[in-house]
Design an enzyme around this catalytic site. Structure first.
Site, mmCIF file in Angstrom:
data_model
loop_
_atom_site.group_PDB
_atom_site.id
_atom_site.type_symbol
_atom_site.label_atom_id
_atom_site.label_comp_id
_atom_site.label_asym_id
_atom_site.label_seq_id
_atom_site.Cartn_x
_atom_site.Cartn_y
_atom_site.Cartn_z
ATOM 1 N N GLU A 1 -4.926 -3.675 -2.037
ATOM 2 C CA GLU A 1 -6.370 -3.417 -2.035
ATOM 3 C C GLU A 1 -6.707 -2.181 -1.192
ATOM 4 O O GLU A 1 -7.852 -1.720 -1.198
ATOM 5 C CB GLU A 1 -7.146 -4.649 -1.542
ATOM 6 C CG GLU A 1 -6.892 -5.050 -0.087
ATOM 7 C CD GLU A 1 -5.629 -5.901 0.138
ATOM 8 O OE1 GLU A 1 -4.634 -5.686 -0.575
ATOM 9 O OE2 GLU A 1 -5.656 -6.753 1.043
ATOM 10 N N PHE B 1 0.814 -1.224 0.000
ATOM 11 C CA PHE B 1 0.000 0.000 0.000
ATOM 12 C C PHE B 1 0.845 1.271 0.000
ATOM 13 O O PHE B 1 0.374 2.333 -0.381
ATOM 14 C CB PHE B 1 -0.938 0.009 1.230
ATOM 15 C CG PHE B 1 -0.270 0.485 2.500
ATOM 16 C CD1 PHE B 1 -0.143 1.845 2.778
ATOM 17 C CD2 PHE B 1 0.266 -0.418 3.413
ATOM 18 C CE1 PHE B 1 0.484 2.288 3.943
ATOM 19 C CE2 PHE B 1 0.894 0.012 4.567
ATOM 20 C CZ PHE B 1 1.011 1.364 4.835
ATOM 21 N N LYS C 1 -1.059 -7.089 -9.231
ATOM 22 C CA LYS C 1 -2.043 -7.172 -8.135
ATOM 23 C C LYS C 1 -1.626 -6.100 -7.126
ATOM 24 O O LYS C 1 -0.760 -6.302 -6.297
ATOM 25 C CB LYS C 1 -1.974 -8.571 -7.498
ATOM 26 C CG LYS C 1 -3.249 -9.053 -6.819
ATOM 27 C CD LYS C 1 -3.746 -8.200 -5.681
ATOM 28 C CE LYS C 1 -2.946 -8.364 -4.419
ATOM 29 N NZ LYS C 1 -3.328 -7.373 -3.376
ATOM 30 N N SER D 1 5.297 -6.900 3.510
ATOM 31 C CA SER D 1 5.868 -7.185 4.826
ATOM 32 C C SER D 1 6.654 -8.509 4.793
ATOM 33 O O SER D 1 6.416 -9.365 3.933
ATOM 34 C CB SER D 1 4.743 -7.274 5.852
ATOM 35 O OG SER D 1 3.842 -8.289 5.459
ATOM 36 N N GLU E 1 8.928 -4.037 13.175
ATOM 37 C CA GLU E 1 8.765 -2.971 12.185
ATOM 38 C C GLU E 1 7.442 -2.284 12.504
ATOM 39 O O GLU E 1 6.383 -2.917 12.459
ATOM 40 C CB GLU E 1 8.714 -3.543 10.765
ATOM 41 C CG GLU E 1 8.538 -2.430 9.738
ATOM 42 C CD GLU E 1 8.325 -2.932 8.311
ATOM 43 O OE1 GLU E 1 7.645 -3.947 8.114
ATOM 44 O OE2 GLU E 1 8.825 -2.258 7.399
ATOM 45 N N CYS F 1 9.453 1.977 3.349
ATOM 46 C CA CYS F 1 10.353 0.867 3.697
ATOM 47 C C CYS F 1 11.767 1.356 3.911
ATOM 48 O O CYS F 1 12.603 0.645 4.445
ATOM 49 C CB CYS F 1 10.340 -0.173 2.603
ATOM 50 S SG CYS F 1 10.941 0.488 1.050
HETATM 51 P P1 NAD Z 1 1.486 -6.523 3.125
HETATM 52 O O1 NAD Z 1 2.519 -7.592 3.245
HETATM 53 O O2 NAD Z 1 0.349 -6.514 4.071
HETATM 54 O O3 NAD Z 1 0.822 -6.572 1.653
HETATM 55 C C1 NAD Z 1 1.605 -6.623 0.491
HETATM 56 C C2 NAD Z 1 0.819 -7.338 -0.608
HETATM 57 O O4 NAD Z 1 0.552 -8.669 -0.180
HETATM 58 C C3 NAD Z 1 -0.535 -6.692 -0.892
HETATM 59 O O5 NAD Z 1 -0.747 -6.694 -2.275
HETATM 60 C C4 NAD Z 1 -1.532 -7.589 -0.167
HETATM 61 O O6 NAD Z 1 -2.774 -7.644 -0.776
HETATM 62 C C5 NAD Z 1 -0.851 -8.939 -0.204
HETATM 63 N N1 NAD Z 1 -1.173 -9.776 0.964
HETATM 64 C C6 NAD Z 1 -1.510 -9.347 2.211
HETATM 65 N N2 NAD Z 1 -1.723 -10.407 3.019
HETATM 66 C C7 NAD Z 1 -1.504 -11.510 2.280
HETATM 67 C C8 NAD Z 1 -1.556 -12.910 2.571
HETATM 68 N N3 NAD Z 1 -1.879 -13.366 3.778
HETATM 69 N N4 NAD Z 1 -1.264 -13.773 1.574
HETATM 70 C C9 NAD Z 1 -0.931 -13.325 0.352
HETATM 71 N N5 NAD Z 1 -0.864 -12.004 0.027
HETATM 72 C C10 NAD Z 1 -1.149 -11.117 0.966
HETATM 73 O O7 NAD Z 1 2.276 -5.131 3.129
HETATM 74 P P2 NAD Z 1 1.665 -3.672 3.183
HETATM 75 O O8 NAD Z 1 1.120 -3.420 4.547
HETATM 76 O O9 NAD Z 1 0.790 -3.420 2.018
HETATM 77 O O10 NAD Z 1 2.982 -2.797 2.959
HETATM 78 C C11 NAD Z 1 3.858 -2.437 3.997
HETATM 79 C C12 NAD Z 1 5.003 -3.409 4.082
HETATM 80 O O11 NAD Z 1 5.713 -3.457 2.837
HETATM 81 C C13 NAD Z 1 6.043 -2.995 5.122
HETATM 82 O O12 NAD Z 1 6.472 -4.147 5.786
HETATM 83 C C14 NAD Z 1 7.168 -2.409 4.281
HETATM 84 O O13 NAD Z 1 8.442 -2.451 4.880
HETATM 85 C C15 NAD Z 1 7.106 -3.278 3.077
HETATM 86 N N6 NAD Z 1 7.745 -2.634 1.936
HETATM 87 C C16 NAD Z 1 8.972 -3.079 1.582
HETATM 88 C C17 NAD Z 1 9.619 -2.486 0.526
HETATM 89 C C18 NAD Z 1 10.982 -2.954 0.115
HETATM 90 O O14 NAD Z 1 11.462 -2.493 -0.885
HETATM 91 N N7 NAD Z 1 11.616 -3.862 0.830
HETATM 92 C C19 NAD Z 1 9.016 -1.429 -0.166
HETATM 93 C C20 NAD Z 1 7.753 -1.000 0.232
HETATM 94 C C21 NAD Z 1 7.118 -1.617 1.294
#
Ligand code: NAD
Length: 502
Positions: free
Chosen positions: A182, A155, A179, A232, A387, A287
Site C-alpha cells: 500500500e 514496498f 495485493k 518482512s 534487519e 532484500c
Molecule cells: P512488510 O512485511 O511490512 O509488508 C509486506 C506485505 O505484507 C505488504 O503487502 C503489506 O501490506 C503486508 N502486511 C504488512 N503488515 C501486515 C500484517 N500485520 N498482516 C498481514 N499483512 C501485512 O514488508 P515491507 O516493509 O513492505 O518490505 C520490506 C521487507 O520485505 C524487508 O524485510 C525485506 O527484507 C523483505 N523482502 C524480502 C525479499 C526476499 O526475497 N526475501 C524481497 C523483497 C523484500
C-alpha cells in the site's frame, strides 16, 4: 507533513478495469523526495477481496483450459508492451518508492526477464512418458494449474517482486489476485493495464490494494489455492502459518541480513566498489543489500578507508535528478533507520560516515538519510542483530575465515551472501559450507537469473519453493500421473491381485 492540494485516488483493478469501492478505508501514498501526499490508495474490505477472488475463480476456469499457444501469445505481447513502457513504470516507482530512476528501470528489466522465462512455458510444462512400464501399459505425468493464486508483495520492488510470480502463475494457467504494498501501489496498476492490453482475459489478473484486512481474507478464502508472499520475516512467518493452517500452498519470503566476507587476498578496490554499490544502492532497501561487511584481518583498516573515500563521492537526492541514492520510503522508516545509527554509535561502533549529517539534493521535507558507515560493529549490537533496511553498512572485524563463516552461519537469516577472494579453493569451500540460499563469489548482489530460482534459507523463507525458475513452475501447478492401458485382443481377463508389473 505537507499535503498536496489534490492527491490522486488509487483504486483496485478488478475484472479488467479500475474498481473503486464506496465505503472503503484509504491510505496515504507519499512522494518520498518531497514528503508530499500524492495519492490516496483504497484499502480493500472483505467484500472487495471476495469480489476479486470470485472474478478470478470464474476467469481461471477458461484460462486454465486455454491452449499453450494462446497463453504464450499473450506472454509474448506482454513482454513487448512492458519493454516499451519500461520508462513509465520506472517513473511511477520513483515517484512513490523514491529509488533513483536508473535503479527503477533496472528492477523492471529484472521483472522482464521472468516474463521472457515464462514465454517458454510449453517446454517448461512438458511431462514425462514411459512406454511399456508393464506389458502394453504406459505411464505419463502432466501438470495442471491450481486455480486462483494470491501474490502479496512488499514496498521495495513494486514491479519486480510481483513479476517474479505473475508471468509464471499466469503462463501455468492460473488466475492471480495481487495485493501490492500500500506504500507504492501505482506500478502494479500500470502492469495490470499492460497485461490487459496484451490480451489477458479479464479476471485473470486482479489487483486489490490493502493492508492486513485484505491479506487475512486472502489467507482464509476457500477459493484461494496458494499464497506467494514477500516481506518482512515476522509477517512472512505469520502468512506461512496461517495460510498452511487453512490448507493453502504457501511460499513466504522474509527479511535478510546479508554478509559480505572479504578475505585478506581479495582485490580491495573491487571489494570496496562492491560494498558501496550493494550497501547503498536503492538506499539499502533491497532484500539482497549487503548490510554486514565481514573483514578478515589484516584488511579492515585499508578496506574501511577505501569505502569511506567512495561514500564521500555519492550524491543523495531526488531520484529524478540523476543522483546516486534516493530517500527512504516513509518518514517513519527514515527515523527508525536513523535510530539504529544512533544506537550503534552509542553501543561503541565507530561512526566513520554519518548519513544524518549530510546535504541532500531535494526538498527539505523529503525522507533523507545519507549513506552511513559504522566500523568495529560487534554481533551483539542492534545495528547487527536487526534487519535495518536502510543505507547503513556495518563492518565487523574477524581474525580468520572460520570466524567469518561461523558469524554468517549463526545469523538467523540466510538470504544472500558474498565472498571476495582471489583464492578459488576458499571460495569453493565457502559456497559449500555457508548456510545461505544465494551466494556471490566476487559478486555482491547474487540475484539469480529468472531461469534459476530465487530464495533464501532459515528465517528468510518459509515453505519449500523458491520464486521463478523450475521451482516457480512447480509451485504454480500440481501433478498428475496417469497409468494407461488400451485394450487389444490380448486382454487378459479378471485378476483381483494387487497390480504388479509383468
Ligand atoms: P512488510 O512485511 O511490512 O509488508 C509486506 C506485505 O505484507 C505488504 O503487502 C503489506 O501490506 C503486508 N502486511 C504488512 N503488515 C501486515 C500484517 N500485520 N498482516 C498481514 N499483512 C501485512 O514488508 P515491507 O516493509 O513492505 O518490505 C520490506 C521487507 O520485505 C524487508 O524485510 C525485506 O527484507 C523483505 N523482502 C524480502 C525479499 C526476499 O526475497 N526475501 C524481497 C523483497 C523484500
Amino acid at each position: 507533513m505537507t499535503t498536496s492540494s489534490s492527491p490522486a485516488r488509487i483504486t483496485h483493478w478488478i475484472d479488467g478495469k479500475p474498481f473503486g469501492g464506496s465505503s472503503e478505508r484509504a491510505g496515504d501514498v507519499f512522494d518520498p523526495a518531497t514528503g508530499q501526499v500524492t495519492g490516496r490508495v483504497d484499502l480493500a474490505d472483505v467484500a472487495t477481496v471476495d469480489l476479486a477472488v470470485a472474478g478470478a475463480a470464474t476467469a481461471a476456469e477458461a484460462w486454465g483450459e486455454a491452449s499453450l499457444a494462446v497463453r504464450t501469445r499473450v506472454l509474448f505481447r506482454f513482454r513487448e508492451l512492458l519493454d516499451a513502457h519500461k520508462g513509465e513504470v520506472a517513473a511511477a516507482i520513483t515517484a512513490e518508492h523514491g529509488k533513483v530512476l536508473s535503479d527503477a528501470e533496472g528492477e523492471v528489466t529484472r521483472g522482464l526477464e521472468v516474463v521472457e522465462f515464462a514465454c517458454g512455458i510449453p517446454h517448461l510444462l512438458k511431462g514425462g512418458y514411459s512406454e511399456n512400464v508393464s506389458t502394453k501399459v504406459d505411464v505419463y505425468s502432466i501438470r495442471q494449474p491450481l486455480g486462483v493464486v494470491a501474490v502479496i508483495s512488499p514496498f521495495n520492488f513494486p514491479a519486480m517482486v510481483p513479476l517474479w510470480f505473475l508471468p509464471v502463475a499466469i503462463a501455468c494457467g492460473n488466475a492471480v489476485v495481487l495485493k501490492p504494498s500500500e506504500k507504492d501501489p501505482s506500478a502494479s496498476l500500470l502492469v495490470a493495464r499492460l497485461w490487459a492490453e496484451a490480451g489477458l482475459p479479464e479476471g485473470v489478473l486482479q489487483v486489490v490494494h490493502g493492508d492486513k484486512v485484505a491479506v487475512d481474507r486472502l489467507l482464509e478464502h476457500p477459493d484461494v489455492a496458494s499464497v506467494s508472499f514477500v516481506g518482512s520475516t515476522p509477517i512472512a512467518r505469520y502468512v506461512y502459518e496461517t495460510g498452511t493452517r487453512n490448507g493453502k500452498r504457501v511460499q513466504a519470503l522474509g527479511g535478510a541480513k546479508n554478509h559480505m566476507v572479504v578475505l585478506p587476498d581479495a582485490d580491495l578496490d573491487l571489494a570496496a566498489d562492491a560494498a558501496v554499490n550493494a550497501g547503498f544502492g536503492s538506499a539499502g532497501e533491497r532484500c539482497m543489500a549487503i548490510s554486514a561487511l565481514v573483514a578478515v584481518e589484516p584488511v579492515a583498516d585499508e578496506l574501511v578507508a577505501k569505502i569511506a573515500e567512495r561514500v564521500a563521492t555519492l550524491r543523495t537526492g531526488d531520484g529524478r535528478r540523476g543522483c546516486d541514492m534516493g530517500p527512504l520510503v516513509t518518514k517513519q522508516h527514515r527515523d527508525k533507520v536513523a535510530g539504529y545509527v544512533a544506537a550503534g554509535s552509542e553501543a561503541g561502533a565507530d561512526l566513520v560516515v554519518d548519513g544524518r549529517e549530510q546535504e541532500f539534493d531535494g526538498a527539505a521535507e523529503g525522507f533523507w538519510l545519507g549513506p552511513t558507515l559504522l566500523d568495529r560493529v560487534t554481533p551483539d549490537m542492534s545495528v547487527y542483530t536487526d534487519e535495518i533496511f536502510g543505507p547503513v553498512l556495518s563492518v565487523l572485524r574477524v581474525a580468520s575465515y572460520d570466524e567469518a563463516l561461523e558469524l554468517v552461519n549463526a545469523n538467523p537469516y540466510g538470504n544472500g551472501t558474498a565472498i571476495f577472494t582471489n583464492d578459488g579453493g576458499a571460495a569453493r569451500r565457502f559456497q559449500h559450507e555457508v548456510q545461505v540460499g544465494m551466494i556471490g563469489v566476487n559478486v555482491p548482489i547474487p540475484v539469480p537469473m529468472a531461469y534459476y530460482s530465487f530464495g533464501g534459507w532459515k528465517s528468510s523463507l518459509f515453505g519449500d519453493s523458491h520464486a521463478h525458475g523450475a521451482e516457480g513452475v512447480h509451485f504454480f501447478t500440481r501433478g498428475k500421473v496417469v497409468t494407461s492401458r488400451w485394450l487389444d485382443p490380448s486382454h487378459g481377463g479378471l485378476n483381483l491381485g494387487f497390480p504388479q508389473n509383468a
